[in-house]
Each structure stands twice: as C-alpha cells, then as structure tokens.
Scaffold this motif. Structure first.
Motif, PDB file in Angstrom:
ATOM      1  N   LEU A 115       0.834  -1.207   0.000  1.00 21.62           N
ATOM      2  CA  LEU A 115       0.000   0.000   0.000  1.00 21.62           C
ATOM      3  C   LEU A 115       0.869   1.256   0.000  1.00 21.62           C
ATOM      4  CD1 LEU A 115      -2.840  -0.935   2.529  1.00 21.62           C
ATOM      5  CD2 LEU A 115      -3.022  -0.791   0.038  1.00 21.62           C
ATOM      6  N   SER A 116       1.973   1.202   0.731  1.00 21.64           N
ATOM      7  CA  SER A 116       2.823   2.392   0.806  1.00 21.64           C
ATOM      8  C   SER A 116       3.506   2.658  -0.526  1.00 21.64           C
ATOM      9  CB  SER A 116       3.857   2.233   1.920  1.00 21.64           C
ATOM     10  OG  SER A 116       4.701   1.149   1.646  1.00 21.64           O
ATOM     11  N   VAL A 117       3.956   1.600  -1.200  1.00 20.40           N
ATOM     12  CA  VAL A 117       4.585   1.788  -2.509  1.00 20.40           C
ATOM     13  C   VAL A 117       3.576   2.385  -3.492  1.00 20.40           C
ATOM     14  CG1 VAL A 117       5.651   0.617  -4.471  1.00 20.40           C
ATOM     15  CG2 VAL A 117       6.254  -0.062  -2.145  1.00 20.40           C
ATOM     16  N   ILE A 118       2.356   1.849  -3.491  1.00 22.00           N
ATOM     17  CA  ILE A 118       1.320   2.369  -4.385  1.00 22.00           C
ATOM     18  C   ILE A 118       1.065   3.840  -4.086  1.00 22.00           C
ATOM     19  CG2 ILE A 118      -1.111   2.210  -5.037  1.00 22.00           C
ATOM     20  CD1 ILE A 118      -0.944  -0.804  -4.361  1.00 22.00           C
ATOM     21  N   PHE A 119       0.964   4.161  -2.797  1.00 19.32           N
ATOM     22  CA  PHE A 119       0.666   5.540  -2.402  1.00 19.32           C
ATOM     23  C   PHE A 119       1.778   6.480  -2.845  1.00 19.32           C
ATOM     24  CE2 PHE A 119      -0.854   9.099  -0.362  1.00 19.32           C
ATOM     25  CZ  PHE A 119      -0.029   9.570   0.643  1.00 19.32           C
ATOM     26  N   MET A 120       3.031   6.053  -2.602  1.00 20.15           N
ATOM     27  CA  MET A 120       4.141   6.943  -2.926  1.00 20.15           C
ATOM     28  C   MET A 120       4.338   7.099  -4.424  1.00 20.15           C
ATOM     29  SD  MET A 120       6.953   6.294   0.033  1.00 20.15           S
ATOM     30  CE  MET A 120       6.906   4.519  -0.019  1.00 20.15           C
ATOM     31  N   LYS A 121       3.797   6.158  -5.200  1.00 18.70           N
ATOM     32  CA  LYS A 121       3.887   6.266  -6.662  1.00 18.70           C
ATOM     33  C   LYS A 121       2.670   6.966  -7.250  1.00 18.70           C
ATOM     34  CE  LYS A 121       7.845   4.402  -7.387  1.00 18.70           C
ATOM     35  NZ  LYS A 121       8.940   5.140  -8.051  1.00 18.70           N
ATOM     36  N   GLY A 122       1.849   7.564  -6.381  1.00 22.56           N
ATOM     37  CA  GLY A 122       0.759   8.379  -6.887  1.00 22.56           C
ATOM     38  C   GLY A 122      -0.578   7.679  -7.019  1.00 22.56           C
ATOM     39  N   GLY A 123      -0.709   6.453  -6.499  1.00 18.51           N
ATOM     40  CA  GLY A 123      -2.028   5.831  -6.427  1.00 18.51           C
ATOM     41  C   GLY A 123      -2.232   4.655  -7.354  1.00 18.51           C
ATOM     42  N   THR A 124      -1.437   4.544  -8.408  1.00 19.05           N
ATOM     43  CA  THR A 124      -1.508   3.402  -9.314  1.00 19.05           C
ATOM     44  C   THR A 124      -0.085   2.963  -9.610  1.00 19.05           C
ATOM     45  OG1 THR A 124      -3.525   4.243 -10.338  1.00 19.05           O
ATOM     46  CG2 THR A 124      -2.312   2.586 -11.564  1.00 19.05           C
ATOM     47  N   ILE A 125       0.111   1.658  -9.694  1.00 19.12           N
ATOM     48  CA  ILE A 125       1.477   1.171  -9.869  1.00 19.12           C
ATOM     49  C   ILE A 125       1.455  -0.084 -10.719  1.00 19.12           C
ATOM     50  CG2 ILE A 125       1.386  -0.225  -7.766  1.00 19.12           C
ATOM     51  CD1 ILE A 125       4.282   0.360  -7.291  1.00 19.12           C
ATOM     52  N   LYS A 126       2.425  -0.173 -11.625  1.00 20.58           N
ATOM     53  CA  LYS A 126       2.526  -1.389 -12.416  1.00 20.58           C
ATOM     54  C   LYS A 126       2.921  -2.566 -11.533  1.00 20.58           C
ATOM     55  CE  LYS A 126       3.604   0.371 -17.028  1.00 20.58           C
ATOM     56  NZ  LYS A 126       4.570   0.309 -18.157  1.00 20.58           N
ATOM     57  N   GLU A 127       2.388  -3.715 -11.911  1.00 23.56           N
ATOM     58  CA  GLU A 127       2.625  -4.949 -11.171  1.00 23.56           C
ATOM     59  C   GLU A 127       4.108  -5.195 -10.910  1.00 23.56           C
ATOM     60  OE1 GLU A 127       1.324  -8.289 -13.496  1.00 23.56           O
ATOM     61  OE2 GLU A 127       1.223  -9.574 -11.732  1.00 23.56           O
ATOM     62  N   ASN A 128       4.935  -4.995 -11.921  1.00 22.41           N
ATOM     63  CA  ASN A 128       6.360  -5.310 -11.796  1.00 22.41           C
ATOM     64  C   ASN A 128       7.036  -4.536 -10.679  1.00 22.41           C
ATOM     65  OD1 ASN A 128       6.317  -7.144 -13.803  1.00 22.41           O
ATOM     66  ND2 ASN A 128       7.157  -5.804 -15.395  1.00 22.41           N
ATOM     67  N   LEU A 129       6.593  -3.304 -10.461  1.00 15.41           N
ATOM     68  CA  LEU A 129       7.222  -2.488  -9.428  1.00 15.41           C
ATOM     69  C   LEU A 129       6.974  -3.087  -8.046  1.00 15.41           C
ATOM     70  CD1 LEU A 129       7.137   1.332 -10.056  1.00 15.41           C
ATOM     71  CD2 LEU A 129       8.437   0.197  -8.246  1.00 15.41           C
ATOM     72  N   VAL A 130       5.787  -3.656  -7.869  1.00 15.05           N
ATOM     73  CA  VAL A 130       5.486  -4.305  -6.585  1.00 15.05           C
ATOM     74  C   VAL A 130       6.380  -5.513  -6.384  1.00 15.05           C
ATOM     75  CG1 VAL A 130       3.744  -5.598  -5.308  1.00 15.05           C
ATOM     76  CG2 VAL A 130       3.122  -3.471  -6.463  1.00 15.05           C
ATOM     77  N   TRP A 131       6.481  -6.344  -7.417  1.00 18.23           N
ATOM     78  CA  TRP A 131       7.298  -7.560  -7.271  1.00 18.23           C
ATOM     79  C   TRP A 131       8.755  -7.196  -7.025  1.00 18.23           C
ATOM     80  CZ3 TRP A 131       3.383  -9.815  -6.096  1.00 18.23           C
ATOM     81  CH2 TRP A 131       2.270 -10.051  -6.915  1.00 18.23           C
ATOM     82  N   ASN A 132       9.253  -6.167  -7.714  1.00 20.53           N
ATOM     83  CA  ASN A 132      10.643  -5.769  -7.511  1.00 20.53           C
ATOM     84  C   ASN A 132      10.887  -5.274  -6.092  1.00 20.53           C
ATOM     85  OD1 ASN A 132      11.277  -6.420 -10.112  1.00 20.53           O
ATOM     86  ND2 ASN A 132      11.058  -4.337 -10.911  1.00 20.53           N
ATOM     87  N   THR A 133       9.923  -4.506  -5.574  1.00 21.11           N
ATOM     88  CA  THR A 133      10.055  -4.028  -4.198  1.00 21.11           C
ATOM     89  C   THR A 133      10.091  -5.194  -3.222  1.00 21.11           C
ATOM     90  OG1 THR A 133       8.869  -2.007  -4.764  1.00 21.11           O
ATOM     91  CG2 THR A 133       8.995  -2.578  -2.430  1.00 21.11           C
ATOM     92  N   LEU A 134       9.212  -6.163  -3.432  1.00 18.82           N
ATOM     93  CA  LEU A 134       9.167  -7.314  -2.519  1.00 18.82           C
ATOM     94  C   LEU A 134      10.463  -8.116  -2.600  1.00 18.82           C
ATOM     95  CD1 LEU A 134       5.484  -8.593  -2.807  1.00 18.82           C
ATOM     96  CD2 LEU A 134       6.490  -6.965  -1.205  1.00 18.82           C
TER      97      LEU A 134
END
Ligand SMILES: [Mg+2]
Ligand SMILES: [Mg+2]
Ligand SMILES: [Zn+2]
Ligand SMILES: [Zn+2]
Lengths: 227, 249
Positions: A115-134
C-alpha cells in the motif's frame, strides 16, 4: 415497502424475536469478518434475516449501533449498487507484545509495504514495481515463503478478495500488463500517515523526507478524523 | 444501571476476539493498557463485567478457565449461541472438523485425558467425509494447536483451556456420563488423578490435587477418606495470583 407496511410487519414479531435476530446478524457478520470477507446484503437476507425481510432496515440499524457501541467497529457499505459491506475498526490497535500476535498479522506488514509503494507512486502502480520491491525485501513472489506461502497468490487473490487491493489490466497493453491500486477497504481502514510512519521505520527514514506524500497524508489524516 | 461501554472496553473486547483466549497475566496487561489509552479506573473483574453485560444480548461471554496442566487461569471469549463445534466451521474443512471430533472422542474416552499422535493419525485414515493423508493430518494437527484448540507435548495431545471452556455444552451433550467434573473445582476433569476406592472414584485435577493436599504428609480422599495413593504434584503459584497484584492505574 411503505412505512405502514413496515409497522404492520414489525407488529408480527415480539421484541425478543427481534433482539434475537439482531444477535444472529451480528454473529454472522463477525464470523465473515474473521477472514475479512466482504459481506453481501443478499447473504445476510438469505442466511439470517429470512422471514424478517420486512423489518430488514430496523434490524440492520440496530446491528450497526451494536457494532459501534459494543465492539468499536463500523459497518460500512462499500458498494451501493451491490450492497456489499465491510466491518472496519474505529479504534487504534494496541502496539507491542502485550498479547501474542495473531497468525494473520504478518500479512498486514506485507500489505502495508505494498500500500505504501502504491501511495508513494501516486495511487496506481505497475505490477512489476510491486514484485521488484518485494524482492528487495527478500519476498520473492515466485517462491514459497515460510510465513506467507505463495506470495503472489496472497497479493493478487487474498488481498484483492478482501478489498485491500485492486488488481486489473492496464488497457491497450500488448502483451497485457497489470496494475495495482488501493482497494475500498484500504481507503477506509488505513491511515496514510500511519503508513508513512510504518515505512519510515522499515527503511529507517523520517516520513517528512517524502514531502509530497507527507503533505497529502497529513491532509488526508485530518479530513478522515473530522468525519 | 450498568456501566456504559467505553473505548477501553471495546479495545479489550477486540483483542479477546482476535486471540480467543488469553492468560490471566495477559488479560491483566491488556486491561492496564486499555485503561491507559482510554481512561478507566475499575479493577479487571469489574471491567470484564461491564463487557459481559453488553455481550449478553449477543449470546457472547468472557469466561474464566483453568489450565489442567499448570492451574493457571485464563479468559476465554465464548460464543453461547453455538451449541456444537460448527462454530469452528469458519476456519476448517468438513473432514478437518470430523478429525477434531474423533480427537475429542479419543481424549474423553482415555484414562489419561490425552491422545497420542499415532492414534490420531490412524483416525485420519478412517474419516467418512474425506480421508486425510498422514502429512495432511499432521498439518491439520499443527493448525489445531496454533489456533489454541489443542495442546501438544511429546507427541501427546490434550484439549486446551479454550476448547474445554468453549466446547463444554457440546461435550456435556455428546459424552454425558463420560464427562466427569473435578471434585475440588467442579470443572470438567480430563487430566486428573482418580480415587482408587471402587465406590468413590472421584476425579481431581493435578493442580487441584496440589492445592488441596498442599503440606499434608498423609493425604486422604476428600470424598471417601481413603488413603490417596497418588504422588502429589508440585505446582508453582498460579499466575493469576500475581497478575491480580499488578498495579492498575
Ligand atoms: Mg470514546
Ligand atoms: Mg477514546
Ligand atoms: Zn479441579
Ligand atoms: Zn475417594
């Protein structure tokens, strides 16, 4: 249903019967909420209200009051068309080790990161960015995790089913790409300011370092308190 | 006029709902924290009475229970509307529930108040709804322990405090005369010592034996006065006593 019809319907039931029905609905919703499953009004009617459908509104008003007064919880209708409810916590949970952590709690940490990554990226985020963060946090979505099992499944199915996340196709992409957004439950339950504090602790940074997000979080927090 | 429910009571209740059961020490710390955060002066028993007054119309209750192993008191959130173990149905599959019933059967019918993992895994192979492979059954057993329905020690499984308190109506209905109560504390007794007089045969929990016979060199049955031949276990002071001494602000 006209009000006179509702009144006649109410006269067909004793006060005890209505009390009992309120208790049943409360129980039904609490059990559903254990798994954070959104509750459909149709299910309440089908499994619990049944013959009391003419006094549905009265029963539900008392159910809502009971959740607020006894449990500190709020029954929120998140889908006005489909009549879907979730139960959200109005109280701030106790931090620390007073009581042993519930097995489900580590997943909230996982959810907070996303949720924090999505929020800091402005509310929408590509799937890959989530997986990379994890992956950076050693939570590889392609492998089985001791605590979470199938991380990708937890994120794309469980959190979506619980309405913490929305996960959908990005239009006009070839090959097709997916994106994440905050779900309705997250919008109502999660304080953006607390989220930034959480991430600050995780990455050992001060939330004020993220100026734009901190300003919005502060404004969002203020407005949510006033409601 | 009963006392109103405040945010402190609600927070306490939320934690009871999350945990299902807490030790008396944990309840004491929780009570203290809830009062610090939201204000409140009453002692924990009065505090819990307020919660229970408001839970009564919902057929819920926070009840005390004693551990059969060490005599420590616990608080259990009980749902009185359910009269059998279908309440667990929210968390378990049909064959898992069937296995749990078989485990209860094994424990209640045993002299020791426990069931071995071997006996349990053998039962898993005979389930009517859907058989469980040995590995699957082991995982389910772990889940029962994790969710605080069972306790495990050296491959022996016993019913937890939570289980005995929450399932008491069900157990009395299903097992009837097979369910005996402790002569000293009058709660269900599964792990216990039994008087060897055939016309007596009272059951007493190990912690209750320890308390009742404390400092007696020549123990006699409290019911029939026959010599009590069993070894008197040593028990440390129950946690609940020390938790009651915790300062409440
Ligand atoms: Mg208040
Ligand atoms: Mg308050
Ligand atoms: Zn006893
Ligand atoms: Zn005797």
């Amino acid at each position: 249903i006209t009000s006179s019809q509702a009144q006649r319907a109410r006269e067909n039931f004793t006060s005890d019967q209505i009390d009992h029905k309120v208790a049943e609905v409360v129980q039904f919703i609490l059990i559903k909420d254990q798994k954070k499953i959104p509750i459909r009004r149709a299910d309440i009617g089908k499994h619990v209200i049944k013959d009391y459908k003419h006094i549905y509104a009265e029963v539900m008003n008392r159910v809502c009051r009971t959740f607020e007064q006894v449990f500190g919880l709020k029954l929120v209708e998140i889908d006005l068309k489909q009549h879907i409810y979730i139960l959200i916590n109005k109280l701030e949970p106790i931090r620390g080790q007073t009581v042993s952590m519930h097995p489900g709690n580590p997943k909230m940490g996982l959810l907070f990161v996303i949720l924090s990554v999505i929020f800091m990226k402005g509310g929408t985020i590509k799937e890959n960015l989530v997986w990379n963060t994890l992956k950076k946090l050693r939570l590889d979505p392609g492998e089985k995790h001791d605590e979470f099992g199938d991380v990708k499944k937890v994120v794309t199915e469980e959190f979506v089913r619980q309405k913490y996340l929305e996960y959908g196709k990005i239009p006009h992409t070839e090959p097709v790409e997916y994106e994440f957004r905050w779900g309705l439950r997250a919008e109502k339950e999660v304080s953006k300011l607390k989220l930034l504090e959480f991430v600050g602790e995780l990455f050992d940074q001060d939330p004020q370092n993220w100026t734009q997000q901190f300003r919005e979080a502060s404004t969002s927090g203020t407005s949510s308190q006033s409601t | 006029m009963s006392r109103q429910m405040g945010d402190g009571h609600r927070l306490f209740l939320q934690n009871m709902m999350t945990n299902g059961i807490v030790s008396a020490a944990q309840a004491g710390m929780l009570h203290k924290k809830c009062c610090e955060l939201h204000g409140g002066q009453e002692k924990i028993d009065d505090f819990i009475n307020v919660v229970n007054t408001h839970l009564q119309p919902l057929f819920m209750h926070i009840r005390k229970g004693m551990s059969e192993e060490d005599g420590q008191e616990h608080f259990v959130l009980v749902n009185m509307a359910e009269t059998d173990i279908t309440r667990m149905a929210a968390d378990y599959a049909e064959n898992e529930l069937e296995l749990f019933r078989k485990i209860m059967d094994l424990i209640v019918e045993s002299d020791s108040g426990s069931a071995s993992s071997t006996a349990i895994l053998n039962s898993a192979d005979k389930l009517i709804s859907k058989k469980l492979k040995k590995k699957e059954a082991e995982l389910v057993l772990n889940k029962f322990v994790q969710d605080k329905w069972l306790k495990e020690q050296d491959g022996e499984y016993t019913l937890s405090v939570r289980c005995i308190v929450e399932m008491e109506p069900y157990m009395r209905t299903i097992y009837q005369d097979m369910i005996k109560v402790c002569y000293v504390c009058h709660n269900i007794a599964l792990q216990c010592q039994v008087c060897e007089n055939p016309s007596c045969e009272i059951k007493v929990h190990l912690p209750c034996v320890a308390r009742y016979f404390r400092a007696r060199s020549d123990p006699h049955c409290p019911a029939c006065n026959d010599f009590w031949p069993h070894e008197i276990p040593e028990m440390q002071a129950p946690q609940s006593q020390s938790s009651q001494n915790l300062p409440s602000s």
